[in-house]
Design an enzyme around this catalytic site. Structure first.
Site, PDB file in Angstrom:
ATOM      1  N   LYS A  14      46.148   2.420 -31.690  1.00  0.00           N
ATOM      2  CA  LYS A  14      45.168   3.496 -31.515  1.00  0.00           C
ATOM      3  C   LYS A  14      43.889   3.243 -32.309  1.00  0.00           C
ATOM      4  O   LYS A  14      42.860   3.827 -32.010  1.00  0.00           O
ATOM      5  CB  LYS A  14      45.790   4.841 -31.890  1.00  0.00           C
ATOM      6  CG  LYS A  14      46.932   5.242 -30.970  1.00  0.00           C
ATOM      7  CD  LYS A  14      46.457   5.465 -29.552  1.00  0.00           C
ATOM      8  CE  LYS A  14      47.577   5.960 -28.647  1.00  0.00           C
ATOM      9  NZ  LYS A  14      47.115   6.245 -27.295  1.00  0.00           N
TER      10      LYS A  14
HETATM   11  C1  LIG Z   1      51.618   4.150 -31.773  1.00  0.00           C
HETATM   12  C2  LIG Z   1      51.420   4.326 -30.306  1.00  0.00           C
HETATM   13  N1  LIG Z   1      51.544   3.253 -29.526  1.00  0.00           N
HETATM   14  C3  LIG Z   1      51.389   3.359 -28.187  1.00  0.00           C
HETATM   15  C4  LIG Z   1      51.139   4.574 -27.591  1.00  0.00           C
HETATM   16  C5  LIG Z   1      51.010   4.642 -26.104  1.00  0.00           C
HETATM   17  O1  LIG Z   1      49.810   4.060 -25.761  1.00  0.00           O
HETATM   18  P1  LIG Z   1      48.887   4.710 -24.684  1.00  0.00           P
HETATM   19  O2  LIG Z   1      48.560   6.101 -25.117  1.00  0.00           O
HETATM   20  O3  LIG Z   1      47.690   3.803 -24.655  1.00  0.00           O
HETATM   21  O4  LIG Z   1      49.634   4.726 -23.390  1.00  0.00           O
HETATM   22  C6  LIG Z   1      50.993   5.716 -28.361  1.00  0.00           C
HETATM   23  C7  LIG Z   1      50.645   6.984 -27.744  1.00  0.00           C
HETATM   24  O5  LIG Z   1      50.434   7.983 -28.371  1.00  0.00           O
HETATM   25  C8  LIG Z   1      51.147   5.593 -29.757  1.00  0.00           C
HETATM   26  O6  LIG Z   1      51.028   6.664 -30.541  1.00  0.00           O
END
Ligand SMILES: Cc1ncc(COP(=O)(O)O)c(C=O)c1O
Length: 277
Positions: free
Chosen positions: A48
């Site tokens: 993120k």
């Molecule tokens: C640490 C983390 N990795 C991956 C994701 C999922 O990624 P994306 O929101 O880009 O689908 C999230 C979603 O909140 C997350 O908090």
């Protein structure tokens, strides 16, 4: 005199370029080679960071952020941490609407990073005024000089991974990647990454991970949002009770669903028992 100090100007310069690590024991019963892109090596501990820096710097370029501006977001915790980190370094205020599903330690960490945090009930529909989406929208309309990151419906989310996460994976695998498996929350990570990888090699299979209790898999297969699929689950950050426009469903070949129990056990096995100890 020549400046010999080799330092970064701040930790934001360390976002991205995360390592690819071979998985050995956890995959020993499967054919093929498996690698994990360890996004926890980002300074804010997750992928993120990539969207926080990209969206905030894009807003700066457009003149939407000035000194003292406020950055507002809806988050299960990790995006909030990245936004709070970028805000504190760049001198912006940060307000986060967080789901009550997020763990107490995560919420404490957000507050310790200077964010003002509103904890909103997790198990209400997205259009309920108490939901974290609606609370963030309301705070944005009430706060002068603020921007709303809106990660679920912001195309810059996907763009943050395009030519970044994907390019790193392409280079780290020497272009030999055959499958990408990624969890899907906003869908920005998997969509941005998949788009680039498919441009390099259309036969790469893209597999999204969804949660039991979420609508994404069924929507991908049928094109309809089936509210009967929705029920509470505990895994944070994947699956959804709405269809995020930050997901490009066309570049995802298949979704698989996981339960809370198998996710927790597998995470435990990877981090504690089999791979990293
Ligand atoms: C640490 C983390 N990795 C991956 C994701 C999922 O990624 P994306 O929101 O880009 O689908 C999230 C979603 O909140 C997350 O908090």
């Amino acid at each position: 005199m020549e400046n010999k100090i080799k330092a970064n100007n701040n930790i934001l310069e360390l976002i991205g370029k995360t390592p690819l690590v071979k998985l050995n024991r956890i995959t020993e019963n499967f054919k093929g080679d498996f690698y994990a892109k360890v996004e926890a090596f980002n300074p804010g501990h997750s992928s993120k960071d990539r969207i926080a820096i990209h969206i905030i710097e894009e807003a700066e370029r457009k003149g939407l952020l000035k000194e003292g501006s406020t950055i507002i977001e809806t988050t299960s915790g990790n995006t909030g941490f990245s936004i709070a980190m970028v805000s504190i370094i760049k001198g912006y205020k940060c307000i986060l609407a967080v789901s009550s599903k997020s763990s107490a330690d995560k919420i404490d960490m957000l507050r310790s990073m200077g964010a003002e945090v509103y904890v909103c009930p997790a198990h209400v529909s997205a259009d309920d005024p108490r939901s974290y989406y609606q609370v963030a929208k309301r705070l944005h309309s009430e706060t002068k000089n603020s921007i709303y990151i809106n990660q679920y419906f912001n195309e810059l989310n996907m763009e943050a991974h395009y030519s970044s996460t994907d390019l790193e994976i392409w280079e780290q695998t020497g272009g030999q990647i055959t499958h990408l498996v990624a969890c899907s929350g906003t869908g920005g990570t998997i969509s941005g990454t998949a788009r680039y990888l498919k441009e390099q090699n259309p036969s790469i299979k893209i597999i999204g991970v969804d949660a039991y209790g979420s609508v994404l898999k069924k929507y991908h297969e049928t094109g309809t949002l089936d509210t009967n699929e929705i029920y509470p689950y505990r895994i944070e950050g994947l699956g959804k009770n709405l269809i995020p426009t930050a997901t490009d469903f066309d570049v995802i070949d298949e979704f698989i669903k996981v339960t809370d129990a198998e996710s927790a056990h597998t995470a435990g096995e990877i981090s504690e028992q089999k791979e990293f100890l």
